[in-house]
Scaffold this motif. Structure first.
Motif, short mmCIF file in Angstrom:
data_model
loop_
_atom_site.label_atom_id
_atom_site.label_comp_id
_atom_site.label_asym_id
_atom_site.label_seq_id
_atom_site.Cartn_x
_atom_site.Cartn_y
_atom_site.Cartn_z
N PHE A 133 23.01 -62.70 37.65
CA PHE A 133 24.41 -62.74 37.22
C PHE A 133 24.53 -63.50 35.90
CE2 PHE A 133 24.72 -62.21 41.78
CZ PHE A 133 25.88 -61.47 41.99
N LEU A 134 25.31 -62.96 34.99
CA LEU A 134 25.76 -63.70 33.82
C LEU A 134 27.27 -63.75 33.90
CD1 LEU A 134 25.22 -65.08 31.07
CD2 LEU A 134 25.51 -62.82 30.02
N THR A 135 27.84 -64.96 33.96
CA THR A 135 29.26 -65.13 34.15
C THR A 135 29.81 -66.15 33.15
OG1 THR A 135 29.18 -66.95 35.75
CG2 THR A 135 28.85 -64.72 36.61
N ARG A 136 31.14 -66.21 33.05
CA ARG A 136 31.75 -67.15 32.08
C ARG A 136 33.01 -67.75 32.68
NH1 ARG A 136 31.93 -64.81 26.29
NH2 ARG A 136 29.73 -65.37 26.51
N LYS A 137 33.17 -69.04 32.42
CA LYS A 137 34.40 -69.75 32.77
C LYS A 137 35.38 -69.58 31.61
CE LYS A 137 35.83 -74.35 34.43
NZ LYS A 137 35.34 -75.72 34.71
N PRO A 138 36.50 -68.90 31.81
CA PRO A 138 37.39 -68.58 30.68
C PRO A 138 37.83 -69.83 29.92
CG PRO A 138 38.03 -67.34 32.62
CD PRO A 138 37.00 -68.35 33.08
N GLY A 142 36.70 -69.62 39.45
CA GLY A 142 37.16 -69.39 38.09
C GLY A 142 36.14 -68.84 37.11
N PHE A 143 35.16 -68.07 37.60
CA PHE A 143 34.17 -67.47 36.70
C PHE A 143 34.34 -65.96 36.65
CE2 PHE A 143 32.28 -71.56 37.53
CZ PHE A 143 31.61 -71.88 36.34
N LEU A 162 30.92 -79.10 36.66
CA LEU A 162 29.94 -79.34 35.60
C LEU A 162 30.25 -78.54 34.34
CD1 LEU A 162 27.16 -80.63 34.89
CD2 LEU A 162 26.10 -78.60 35.91
N ALA A 163 30.80 -77.35 34.50
CA ALA A 163 30.98 -76.41 33.39
C ALA A 163 32.21 -76.73 32.56
CB ALA A 163 31.07 -74.99 33.94
N ALA A 164 32.03 -76.69 31.25
CA ALA A 164 33.14 -76.85 30.32
C ALA A 164 33.95 -75.56 30.26
CB ALA A 164 32.60 -77.19 28.94
N GLY A 182 35.05 -72.24 28.88
CA GLY A 182 34.29 -71.28 28.07
C GLY A 182 32.81 -71.27 28.33
N ALA A 183 32.33 -72.04 29.33
CA ALA A 183 30.90 -72.13 29.60
C ALA A 183 30.36 -70.85 30.21
CB ALA A 183 30.61 -73.31 30.53
N ASP A 184 29.07 -70.58 29.95
CA ASP A 184 28.38 -69.47 30.58
C ASP A 184 27.56 -70.00 31.77
OD1 ASP A 184 29.38 -67.67 28.79
OD2 ASP A 184 27.55 -67.51 27.60
N LEU A 185 27.46 -69.17 32.80
CA LEU A 185 26.67 -69.48 33.99
C LEU A 185 25.74 -68.31 34.25
CD1 LEU A 185 25.95 -70.81 36.75
CD2 LEU A 185 28.03 -69.75 37.68
N ALA A 186 24.43 -68.57 34.28
CA ALA A 186 23.42 -67.53 34.54
C ALA A 186 22.59 -67.97 35.74
CB ALA A 186 22.54 -67.32 33.31
N PHE A 187 22.46 -67.08 36.74
CA PHE A 187 21.73 -67.47 37.95
C PHE A 187 21.22 -66.22 38.67
CE2 PHE A 187 26.11 -66.77 39.17
CZ PHE A 187 26.06 -66.17 40.41
N SER A 188 20.37 -66.46 39.66
CA SER A 188 19.81 -65.36 40.46
C SER A 188 19.96 -65.67 41.94
CB SER A 188 18.32 -65.17 40.12
OG SER A 188 17.58 -66.34 40.46
N VAL A 189 20.00 -64.60 42.73
CA VAL A 189 19.96 -64.71 44.19
C VAL A 189 19.04 -63.61 44.72
CG1 VAL A 189 22.29 -65.68 44.41
CG2 VAL A 189 21.97 -63.19 44.56
N GLU A 190 18.55 -63.79 45.93
CA GLU A 190 17.89 -62.70 46.62
C GLU A 190 18.97 -61.80 47.20
OE1 GLU A 190 14.79 -63.73 49.35
OE2 GLU A 190 13.72 -64.97 47.89
N ASP A 191 18.77 -60.49 47.13
CA ASP A 191 19.79 -59.51 47.48
C ASP A 191 19.80 -59.25 48.99
OD1 ASP A 191 21.60 -57.46 47.57
OD2 ASP A 191 20.57 -56.19 46.12
N ALA A 192 20.93 -59.56 49.63
CA ALA A 192 21.08 -59.34 51.06
C ALA A 192 21.69 -57.98 51.38
CB ALA A 192 21.95 -60.43 51.68
N GLY A 193 21.99 -57.18 50.35
CA GLY A 193 22.66 -55.91 50.59
C GLY A 193 24.16 -56.10 50.68
N GLU A 194 24.84 -55.16 51.29
CA GLU A 194 26.31 -55.17 51.29
C GLU A 194 26.89 -55.68 52.60
OE1 GLU A 194 28.18 -54.38 48.59
OE2 GLU A 194 26.24 -54.25 47.56
#
Length: 275
Positions: free
Chosen positions: A269-274, A245-246, A202-204, A206-218
């Motif tokens: 998370f804020l991430t980017r597709k180069p 590729g993000f 879906l992402a072009a 240079g696109a940015d991807l912003a999302f959330s998850v519940e934290d399961a720990g390490e």
């Protein structure tokens, strides 16, 4: 309830209700039997019996919940969703994700809001996008999102399926989004491989991807919580982002809501597709 089921033994909803009664009474083995009966009568598993069985130790944890269960859950929840989530559970993920997106200083030609629900994130990012698309599994949630009048396109999609089957590309091409968001959506999926494959398509560039998850720990990659939502570990999410590729721009660990009066830890998370 047991007497009622003697009269109507093929009543799946009745077996599910009996299972919950037995579970709350501490009768785990009897609850498992009733959940198994529910699942046998309801192969599409609209009640989420497989999830309950996994929590009771009867079978492996499913990689994802049944799509019909999630669809029914949110169709039923749509009318009271915002009151419950925002006013009672201190839910602020849309504002927190929007702040991360805003900090980039970018204006986006096309943003796609995955699992948009009733559209809580849409108004927060609308001023930064030229075209805003929203997708959700629940038609009732989409109807609520339409009432906000900020989405240019709304449609049903199943994020648990492969890209070609998801419904995301029925009305638009691959690589069209320069912003993809997913606010509190991924906790309704266990294994996130398919959804990240979908986002990659879906992402072009240079696109940015912003999302959330519940934290399961390490520890483990993901686990099923008593809430019937999944929590994911930061290393697992980092691995999938790298595989698809993000690059990670920012990670924020926050309380994302309350559940049963207790805080739920999350990771934004804020991430980017180069380019």
């Amino acid at each position: 309830m047991e007497q009622a089921l003697e009269l109507a033994p093929a009543w799946a909803a009745g077996w599910y209700r009996l299972a919950t009664y037995r579970e709350k009474a501490g009768r785990a083995e009897a609850a498992i039997e009733a959940y198994r009966n529910t699942l046998a009568l309801d192969p599409e598993d609209i009640f989420g019996s497989a999830l309950k069985l996994a929590l009771l130790g009867d079978g492996a944890t499913p990689d994802r919940p049944p799509s019909r269960y999630v669809e029914r859950l949110f169709d039923d929840y749509a009318d009271r969703f915002e009151t419950s989530l925002v006013e009672k559970l201190d839910y602020t993920v849309p504002q927190k994700l929007a702040a991360l997106v805003s900090a980039t200083g970018r204006h986006y030609a096309c943003a796609v809001d995955l699992g948009c629900g009733t559209g809580l994130l849409g108004p927060e990012i609308h001023g930064r996008v030229g075209r805003l698309e929203g997708f959700d599994l629940s038609q009732n949630m989409l109807a609520k999102a339409a009432e906000k009048e900020v989405y240019d396109h709304l449609a049903q999609a199943d994020l648990s399926l492969a890209p070609d089957l998801s419904g995301l590309f029925a009305d638009g091409p691959r690589g069209r989004a320069d912003l993809v968001t997913a606010a509190d959506v991924l906790m309704y999926l266990g294994n996130l491989e398919s959804v990240f494959a979908l986002i990659e398509e879906l992402a072009a560039s240079g696109a940015d991807l912003a999302f959330s998850v519940e934290d399961a720990g390490e520890g483990e990659a993901f686990h099923l919580a008593p809430s019937l939502r999944y929590a994911h570990s930061e290393p697992y999410v980092r691995m999938l982002l790298a595989r698809h590729g993000f690059e990670i721009l920012e990670i924020v660990k926050k309380v994302i809501r309350k559940d049963g009066g207790k805080p739920v830890a999350g990771i934004l998370f804020l991430t980017r597709k180069p380019a």
